[in-house]
Structure formats: C-alpha cells, structure tokens
Design a protein around this motif. Structure first.
Motif, mmCIF file in Angstrom:
data_model
loop_
_atom_site.group_PDB
_atom_site.id
_atom_site.type_symbol
_atom_site.label_atom_id
_atom_site.label_comp_id
_atom_site.label_asym_id
_atom_site.label_seq_id
_atom_site.Cartn_x
_atom_site.Cartn_y
_atom_site.Cartn_z
ATOM 1 N N ASP A 32 0.872 -1.167 0.000
ATOM 2 C CA ASP A 32 0.000 0.000 0.000
ATOM 3 C C ASP A 32 0.913 1.221 0.000
ATOM 4 N N PRO A 33 1.041 1.907 -1.166
ATOM 5 C CA PRO A 33 2.006 3.009 -1.246
ATOM 6 C C PRO A 33 1.666 4.186 -0.342
ATOM 7 N N ASP A 34 0.386 4.413 -0.063
ATOM 8 C CA ASP A 34 0.008 5.525 0.800
ATOM 9 C C ASP A 34 0.446 5.299 2.246
ATOM 10 N N LYS A 35 0.398 4.037 2.685
ATOM 11 C CA LYS A 35 0.789 3.715 4.056
ATOM 12 C C LYS A 35 2.189 3.139 4.139
ATOM 13 N N ALA A 36 2.782 2.822 2.981
ATOM 14 C CA ALA A 36 4.106 2.188 2.911
ATOM 15 C C ALA A 36 4.131 0.937 3.776
ATOM 16 N N MET A 37 3.064 0.128 3.628
ATOM 17 C CA MET A 37 2.945 -1.111 4.388
ATOM 18 C C MET A 37 2.551 -2.249 3.466
ATOM 19 N N SER A 38 2.868 -3.453 3.883
ATOM 20 C CA SER A 38 2.458 -4.648 3.160
ATOM 21 C C SER A 38 1.065 -5.059 3.633
ATOM 22 N N ALA A 39 0.303 -5.664 2.706
ATOM 23 C CA ALA A 39 -1.064 -6.061 3.028
ATOM 24 C C ALA A 39 -1.512 -7.191 2.106
ATOM 25 N N VAL A 40 -2.618 -7.821 2.473
ATOM 26 C CA VAL A 40 -3.338 -8.719 1.573
ATOM 27 C C VAL A 40 -4.759 -8.192 1.488
ATOM 28 N N GLU A 41 -5.386 -8.398 0.340
ATOM 29 C CA GLU A 41 -6.763 -7.966 0.161
ATOM 30 C C GLU A 41 -7.691 -9.148 0.414
ATOM 31 N N LEU A 42 -8.689 -8.909 1.275
ATOM 32 C CA LEU A 42 -9.695 -9.913 1.597
ATOM 33 C C LEU A 42 -11.062 -9.266 1.543
ATOM 34 N N ASN A 43 -11.943 -9.799 0.719
ATOM 35 C CA ASN A 43 -13.329 -9.309 0.630
ATOM 36 C C ASN A 43 -13.420 -7.801 0.445
ATOM 37 N N GLY A 44 -12.566 -7.251 -0.393
ATOM 38 C CA GLY A 44 -12.611 -5.827 -0.688
ATOM 39 C C GLY A 44 -11.908 -4.943 0.324
ATOM 40 N N GLY A 45 -11.376 -5.514 1.382
ATOM 41 C CA GLY A 45 -10.645 -4.753 2.386
ATOM 42 C C GLY A 45 -9.202 -5.208 2.430
ATOM 43 N N ARG A 46 -8.415 -4.531 3.222
ATOM 44 C CA ARG A 46 -7.004 -4.881 3.346
ATOM 45 C C ARG A 46 -6.673 -5.241 4.784
ATOM 46 N N VAL A 47 -5.848 -6.266 4.909
ATOM 47 C CA VAL A 47 -5.295 -6.647 6.203
ATOM 48 C C VAL A 47 -3.811 -6.305 6.138
ATOM 49 N N TYR A 48 -3.369 -5.392 6.996
ATOM 50 C CA TYR A 48 -1.978 -4.946 6.997
ATOM 51 C C TYR A 48 -1.135 -5.912 7.815
ATOM 52 N N LEU A 49 0.088 -6.116 7.345
ATOM 53 C CA LEU A 49 0.947 -7.159 7.885
ATOM 54 C C LEU A 49 2.295 -6.619 8.352
ATOM 55 N N THR A 50 2.862 -7.295 9.330
ATOM 56 C CA THR A 50 4.238 -7.017 9.728
ATOM 57 C C THR A 50 5.164 -7.752 8.763
ATOM 58 N N GLU A 51 6.425 -7.414 8.775
ATOM 59 C CA GLU A 51 7.377 -8.111 7.904
ATOM 60 C C GLU A 51 7.515 -9.577 8.306
ATOM 61 N N ALA A 52 7.398 -9.882 9.598
ATOM 62 C CA ALA A 52 7.445 -11.282 10.049
ATOM 63 C C ALA A 52 6.259 -12.060 9.478
ATOM 64 N N GLU A 53 5.075 -11.442 9.451
ATOM 65 C CA GLU A 53 3.900 -12.093 8.875
ATOM 66 C C GLU A 53 4.062 -12.295 7.369
ATOM 67 N N VAL A 54 4.618 -11.292 6.694
ATOM 68 C CA VAL A 54 4.877 -11.412 5.252
ATOM 69 C C VAL A 54 5.818 -12.580 4.986
ATOM 70 N N ASN A 55 6.893 -12.674 5.755
ATOM 71 C CA ASN A 55 7.846 -13.771 5.585
ATOM 72 C C ASN A 55 7.165 -15.120 5.784
ATOM 73 N N ALA A 56 6.342 -15.237 6.813
ATOM 74 C CA ALA A 56 5.642 -16.494 7.079
ATOM 75 C C ALA A 56 4.688 -16.845 5.938
ATOM 76 N N LEU A 57 3.982 -15.850 5.407
ATOM 77 C CA LEU A 57 3.041 -16.101 4.299
ATOM 78 C C LEU A 57 3.770 -16.543 3.037
ATOM 79 N N THR A 58 4.897 -15.921 2.723
ATOM 80 C CA THR A 58 5.618 -16.311 1.513
ATOM 81 C C THR A 58 6.191 -17.723 1.658
ATOM 82 N N VAL A 59 6.660 -18.079 2.835
ATOM 83 C CA VAL A 59 7.146 -19.443 3.067
ATOM 84 C C VAL A 59 6.000 -20.443 2.903
#
Length: 78
Positions: A32-59
């Motif tokens: 999300d460039p406005d918030k400079a944060m990582s997120a996933v989109e679910l049902n039209g909304g966004r769930v913002y993630l920590t870098e640890a959560e991003v790493n776990a999701l990619t693994v």
C-alpha cells in the motif's frame, strides 16, 4: 499477530468483520504506497501485515507482489 498459518498452509486472519480463512497459495502480498505497508486484500478490504507475517506467508506459498518504494520527497524518513 493478525494472521495464523496452520499445518495445511491455510491462513487465518483476524479482520474487523471476524475471522477469514484462505489457502496461502490464493494470496498475493501487496504494497500500500500511501501507508508504505504490506497487506493482503480480503473481501474488498485490506489486512496490513508485519514483515514477520509477510515472511511467514511467503514461506507458506503466498505470492510476493510487493513493490519497493523510493523516497522522492526531501522530508521522507526512507
């Protein structure tokens, strides 16, 4: 943590509308460039993630679709 990943690589998210579940392989992590944060989109909304959560999701098999942001303004903290 906002997300929990079980042994079957199913991701469980806590959202304002309750819990959501998705297989990791169906998720794309975005920036999300406005918030400079990582997120996933679910049902039209966004769930913002920590870098640890991003790493776990990619693994677990999520697609890493993040963009690297550059500082373009003089007062940027980046």
């Amino acid at each position: 943590m906002t997300v929990r990943i079980d042994d079957n690589r199913t991701c469980h998210f806590d959202t304002p509308n309750g819990s959501e579940q998705r297989p990791a392989s169906e998720l794309t992590i975005i920036t999300d460039p406005d918030k400079a944060m990582s997120a996933v989109e679910l049902n039209g909304g966004r769930v913002y993630l920590t870098e640890a959560e991003v790493n776990a999701l990619t693994v677990a098999g999520a697609v890493d679709g993040r963009q690297n942001l550059k500082a373009t303004d003089g007062g940027s903290v980046i």
